[in-house]
Design an enzyme around this catalytic site. Sequence first.
Site, mmCIF file in Angstrom:
data_model
loop_
_atom_site.group_PDB
_atom_site.id
_atom_site.type_symbol
_atom_site.label_atom_id
_atom_site.label_comp_id
_atom_site.label_asym_id
_atom_site.label_seq_id
_atom_site.Cartn_x
_atom_site.Cartn_y
_atom_site.Cartn_z
ATOM 1 N N TYR A 52 -2.494 6.221 -78.392
ATOM 2 C CA TYR A 52 -1.597 7.151 -77.711
ATOM 3 C C TYR A 52 -0.151 6.636 -77.708
ATOM 4 O O TYR A 52 0.778 7.398 -77.446
ATOM 5 C CB TYR A 52 -2.023 7.370 -76.257
ATOM 6 C CG TYR A 52 -3.410 7.906 -76.037
ATOM 7 C CD1 TYR A 52 -4.209 8.377 -77.079
ATOM 8 C CD2 TYR A 52 -3.948 7.926 -74.743
ATOM 9 C CE1 TYR A 52 -5.485 8.853 -76.848
ATOM 10 C CE2 TYR A 52 -5.224 8.410 -74.510
ATOM 11 C CZ TYR A 52 -5.994 8.863 -75.563
ATOM 12 O OH TYR A 52 -7.268 9.321 -75.317
ATOM 13 N N HIS A 108 -12.827 3.177 -79.122
ATOM 14 C CA HIS A 108 -12.382 4.569 -79.081
ATOM 15 C C HIS A 108 -13.289 5.524 -79.859
ATOM 16 O O HIS A 108 -13.329 6.721 -79.585
ATOM 17 C CB HIS A 108 -10.954 4.656 -79.643
ATOM 18 C CG HIS A 108 -10.173 5.814 -79.147
ATOM 19 N ND1 HIS A 108 -8.806 5.791 -78.978
ATOM 20 C CD2 HIS A 108 -10.542 7.057 -78.765
ATOM 21 C CE1 HIS A 108 -8.386 6.963 -78.529
ATOM 22 N NE2 HIS A 108 -9.411 7.744 -78.389
#
Length: 289
Positions: A52, A108
């Site tokens: 991010y 992730h």
Amino acid sequence: MATISSAIKLPSGYEIPRLGFGVYKTPPEETERCCLQALKAGYRHIDSAAMYRNEAGCANAIRESGIPRDQVFFTSKAFNISYDEVKAQIEKSLAATDFSYIDLYLLHCPFGGSDNRKGAWKALVEAVEAGQIRSIGVSNYGVHHLDELERHISELEAERGGKGKGGILSVNQVEIHPWLARKDIVHWCKMRGVAVEAYAPVVRGQRFEEPMVKKLAEKYGKTEAQVLIRWSLDKGHIPLPKSVTPSRIDANADVFDFSLTPEEVQELETDQYSPCAWDPTTSKLEDSS
């Protein structure tokens, strides 16, 4: 009744707040403002990730808020899955945040192949032992990935000296909402006490016109987003709504003065399999990306 500060105990022994604030696709330059707004609204749980590129903004907001570090639960994730890459990413996350520890660190996605997934998990385990991370888990893992992880944990226990040396799985974070209930994954986690975090809990606003959603919003005097977040809470999940709009950040936190009945929870849930985001849970064990 639960409140925004209510928490559940993870298998690691640490507690995680029942509601989190997500920052996926929040621009780095906007992240600090959004997280400060969330913390003012009562959130004590922020969910970020290395990919991010906004870990630093989250950390700055936590410091700027004046709330003691140990009262805000912070999550990050490593996207590139291998022992060396996860080891390096943890160091980068600690440097970006200037935190002495991170509350929860996740793999992730289940890409990279079996050996790399095992190595990546081992890197998380070592980070826990080093005091860099408190709890560890995964994101976007399907049941077949979770079964493999259990085998890897058993193998690491044998290789590293016994029970507990393979690490403790505390969380699986996946897209979950009434049009993607993921009963198989939820059941797997529930049987083992693993917490289920639900990202995209409001389905990116794509289902607000559904008759049942509108009916419940009218009944309880709440927004459609609040109804969907409440569904996730009533299912026992940890929803991670995100927004950059102050009024929505506040409203998404205002979900603890009502609850859906068991019948409404069931009626809202569908048998559809309709992701609104990517879906790595269906990737094959041998898939590397």
